[in-house]
Design a protein around this motif. Sequence first.
Motif, PDB file in Angstrom:
ATOM      1  N   THR A  56       0.836  -1.204   0.000  1.00  0.00           N
ATOM      2  CA  THR A  56       0.000   0.000   0.000  1.00  0.00           C
ATOM      3  C   THR A  56       0.867   1.248   0.000  1.00  0.00           C
ATOM      4  N   VAL A  57       1.981   1.194   0.719  1.00  0.00           N
ATOM      5  CA  VAL A  57       2.915   2.321   0.728  1.00  0.00           C
ATOM      6  C   VAL A  57       3.414   2.596  -0.686  1.00  0.00           C
ATOM      7  N   GLY A  58       3.831   1.545  -1.378  1.00  0.00           N
ATOM      8  CA  GLY A  58       4.322   1.720  -2.745  1.00  0.00           C
ATOM      9  C   GLY A  58       3.265   2.292  -3.672  1.00  0.00           C
ATOM     10  N   LEU A  59       2.041   1.781  -3.555  1.00  0.00           N
ATOM     11  CA  LEU A  59       0.954   2.272  -4.401  1.00  0.00           C
ATOM     12  C   LEU A  59       0.596   3.719  -4.060  1.00  0.00           C
ATOM     13  N   ALA A  60       0.732   4.095  -2.781  1.00  0.00           N
ATOM     14  CA  ALA A  60       0.412   5.459  -2.372  1.00  0.00           C
ATOM     15  C   ALA A  60       1.404   6.466  -2.946  1.00  0.00           C
ATOM     16  N   LEU A  61       2.647   6.055  -3.106  1.00  0.00           N
ATOM     17  CA  LEU A  61       3.661   6.959  -3.649  1.00  0.00           C
ATOM     18  C   LEU A  61       3.660   6.978  -5.177  1.00  0.00           C
ATOM     19  N   LEU A  62       2.972   6.016  -5.798  1.00  0.00           N
ATOM     20  CA  LEU A  62       2.974   5.912  -7.259  1.00  0.00           C
ATOM     21  C   LEU A  62       2.342   7.117  -7.958  1.00  0.00           C
ATOM     22  N   PRO A  63       1.180   7.620  -7.512  1.00  0.00           N
ATOM     23  CA  PRO A  63       0.579   8.755  -8.237  1.00  0.00           C
ATOM     24  C   PRO A  63       1.479   9.977  -8.329  1.00  0.00           C
ATOM     25  N   GLY A  64       2.219  10.272  -7.273  1.00  0.00           N
ATOM     26  CA  GLY A  64       3.126  11.411  -7.321  1.00  0.00           C
ATOM     27  C   GLY A  64       4.204  11.238  -8.369  1.00  0.00           C
ATOM     28  N   GLY A  65       4.779  10.041  -8.419  1.00  0.00           N
ATOM     29  CA  GLY A  65       5.794   9.768  -9.431  1.00  0.00           C
ATOM     30  C   GLY A  65       5.224   9.826 -10.835  1.00  0.00           C
ATOM     31  N   LEU A  66       4.004   9.307 -11.018  1.00  0.00           N
ATOM     32  CA  LEU A  66       3.366   9.365 -12.337  1.00  0.00           C
ATOM     33  C   LEU A  66       3.082  10.809 -12.746  1.00  0.00           C
ATOM     34  N   ALA A  67       2.622  11.611 -11.792  1.00  0.00           N
ATOM     35  CA  ALA A  67       2.349  13.024 -12.100  1.00  0.00           C
ATOM     36  C   ALA A  67       3.616  13.726 -12.555  1.00  0.00           C
ATOM     37  N   GLN A  68       4.719  13.447 -11.880  1.00  0.00           N
ATOM     38  CA  GLN A  68       5.985  14.060 -12.258  1.00  0.00           C
ATOM     39  C   GLN A  68       6.425  13.604 -13.639  1.00  0.00           C
ATOM     40  N   GLY A  69       6.284  12.303 -13.913  1.00  0.00           N
ATOM     41  CA  GLY A  69       6.701  11.779 -15.210  1.00  0.00           C
ATOM     42  C   GLY A  69       5.854  12.294 -16.363  1.00  0.00           C
ATOM     43  N   VAL A  70       4.543  12.391 -16.151  1.00  0.00           N
ATOM     44  CA  VAL A  70       3.646  12.846 -17.217  1.00  0.00           C
ATOM     45  C   VAL A  70       3.839  14.333 -17.497  1.00  0.00           C
ATOM     46  N   LEU A  71       4.056  15.112 -16.441  1.00  0.00           N
ATOM     47  CA  LEU A  71       4.166  16.564 -16.602  1.00  0.00           C
ATOM     48  C   LEU A  71       5.524  17.012 -17.138  1.00  0.00           C
ATOM     49  N   SER A  72       6.548  16.211 -16.966  1.00  0.00           N
ATOM     50  CA  SER A  72       7.898  16.646 -17.339  1.00  0.00           C
ATOM     51  C   SER A  72       8.020  17.088 -18.790  1.00  0.00           C
ATOM     52  N   PRO A  73       7.526  16.307 -19.778  1.00  0.00           N
ATOM     53  CA  PRO A  73       7.648  16.798 -21.158  1.00  0.00           C
ATOM     54  C   PRO A  73       6.811  18.041 -21.427  1.00  0.00           C
ATOM     55  N   VAL A  74       5.652  18.147 -20.770  1.00  0.00           N
ATOM     56  CA  VAL A  74       4.824  19.348 -20.932  1.00  0.00           C
ATOM     57  C   VAL A  74       5.563  20.568 -20.407  1.00  0.00           C
ATOM     58  N   ILE A  75       6.158  20.420 -19.248  1.00  0.00           N
ATOM     59  CA  ILE A  75       6.906  21.517 -18.643  1.00  0.00           C
ATOM     60  C   ILE A  75       8.138  21.845 -19.479  1.00  0.00           C
ATOM     61  N   GLY A  76       8.756  20.822 -20.080  1.00  0.00           N
ATOM     62  CA  GLY A  76       9.888  21.066 -20.966  1.00  0.00           C
ATOM     63  C   GLY A  76       9.497  21.944 -22.142  1.00  0.00           C
ATOM     64  N   ASN A  77       8.322  21.704 -22.717  1.00  0.00           N
ATOM     65  CA  ASN A  77       7.846  22.537 -23.823  1.00  0.00           C
ATOM     66  C   ASN A  77       7.559  23.962 -23.356  1.00  0.00           C
ATOM     67  N   LEU A  78       6.992  24.083 -22.159  1.00  0.00           N
ATOM     68  CA  LEU A  78       6.727  25.419 -21.622  1.00  0.00           C
ATOM     69  C   LEU A  78       8.022  26.177 -21.362  1.00  0.00           C
ATOM     70  N   TYR A  79       9.037  25.454 -20.901  1.00  0.00           N
ATOM     71  CA  TYR A  79      10.329  26.096 -20.653  1.00  0.00           C
ATOM     72  C   TYR A  79      10.890  26.711 -21.930  1.00  0.00           C
ATOM     73  N   ASP A  80      10.757  26.005 -23.053  1.00  0.00           N
ATOM     74  CA  ASP A  80      11.252  26.533 -24.323  1.00  0.00           C
ATOM     75  C   ASP A  80      10.553  27.838 -24.698  1.00  0.00           C
ATOM     76  N   ARG A  81       9.306  27.991 -24.265  1.00  0.00           N
ATOM     77  CA  ARG A  81       8.507  29.165 -24.652  1.00  0.00           C
ATOM     78  C   ARG A  81       8.635  30.325 -23.672  1.00  0.00           C
ATOM     79  N   ILE A  82       8.666  30.042 -22.379  1.00  0.00           N
ATOM     80  CA  ILE A  82       8.579  31.135 -21.404  1.00  0.00           C
ATOM     81  C   ILE A  82       9.794  31.245 -20.494  1.00  0.00           C
ATOM     82  N   GLY A  83      10.742  30.308 -20.578  1.00  0.00           N
ATOM     83  CA  GLY A  83      11.929  30.386 -19.751  1.00  0.00           C
ATOM     84  C   GLY A  83      11.732  29.736 -18.392  1.00  0.00           C
ATOM     85  N   PRO A  84      12.749  29.783 -17.543  1.00  0.00           N
ATOM     86  CA  PRO A  84      12.714  29.012 -16.303  1.00  0.00           C
ATOM     87  C   PRO A  84      11.933  29.636 -15.150  1.00  0.00           C
TER      88      PRO A  84
END
Length: 284
Positions: A111-139
């Motif tokens: 249950t501990v592992g499953l509880a920490l999974l959504p946070g890791g998934l959110a980070q993984g899914v958002l990373s490429p989106v944020i990378g594209n935003l970085y190219d447009r608006i900076g850090p």
Amino acid sequence: TLDGLSVLIAALGFGGFVYGVANLSAVIDGSAVVVPAAAFVIGLLALTAFVLRQTRLERTQGQPLLNLGALTVPTFRTSLIVVLVAMFSMLGTVVVLPIYMTSSLGVETITVGLALLPGGLAQGVLSPVIGNLYDRIGPKPLVVPGALLMSLGFWLQFAFLDENSTVGMVIGFNVVFNIGMAMVMTPLMTHSLGSLPRTLYADGSAILNTLQQLAAAIGTALFVALLTLGMSSAVSSGATERAAAASGLGWPFLVGGVLTLAAAALALTIRRLTAAPEEPATTA
């Protein structure tokens, strides 16, 4: 150029430093003091010798094993500090949260592992989106809110998690933290190295990767030590084991909340890169 003495000193320095930090809890509770403390001191002395040797090699031969001149670039240095705070916080969190969940909430390991999974998934899914935003608006528009979200995740956990909390609360607060983590790490991993002249790319990458590992080790050791101290203090005050584990969790999250707020303030000084960095006349 491969310098054998530099390799030896670096191994002794980083090895001793990490060993000493990793045994911080043993030093605090008195179960092992001499060896970890000695290793830590030897590690610091060796790291100091490593820095001095690289400076000397740069001055006399122009070819150090690791060119520390990257640290003289303000944007790289600032980005590096914020990245290290993020790594420090993340690794500390993923160690102490499972201890809290098993000791205070009484949940099973799976249950501990499953509880920490959504946070890791959110980070993984958002990373490429944020990378594209970085190219447009900076850090800065990403990193400052990201560091504040990380801090918010800490303060929420500090304020609301106790022995009666639900797993859903842990998941929600951890997702907030990991969204902030994605907004910090994704832009700054690129921005830090992009601020360097091409001749310092390899050295900057080596510095960034090495210090990330050190920050992770320090964060893990310090968060566990703070959790242990908090639990011991609560037990001595008559708290139950479940209540003590929840009380102890507040100590590392208080420190994490303060550090990430400081990182957000520091991130305000980060500037968007407008042109390729010029090659420095000297790199150390």
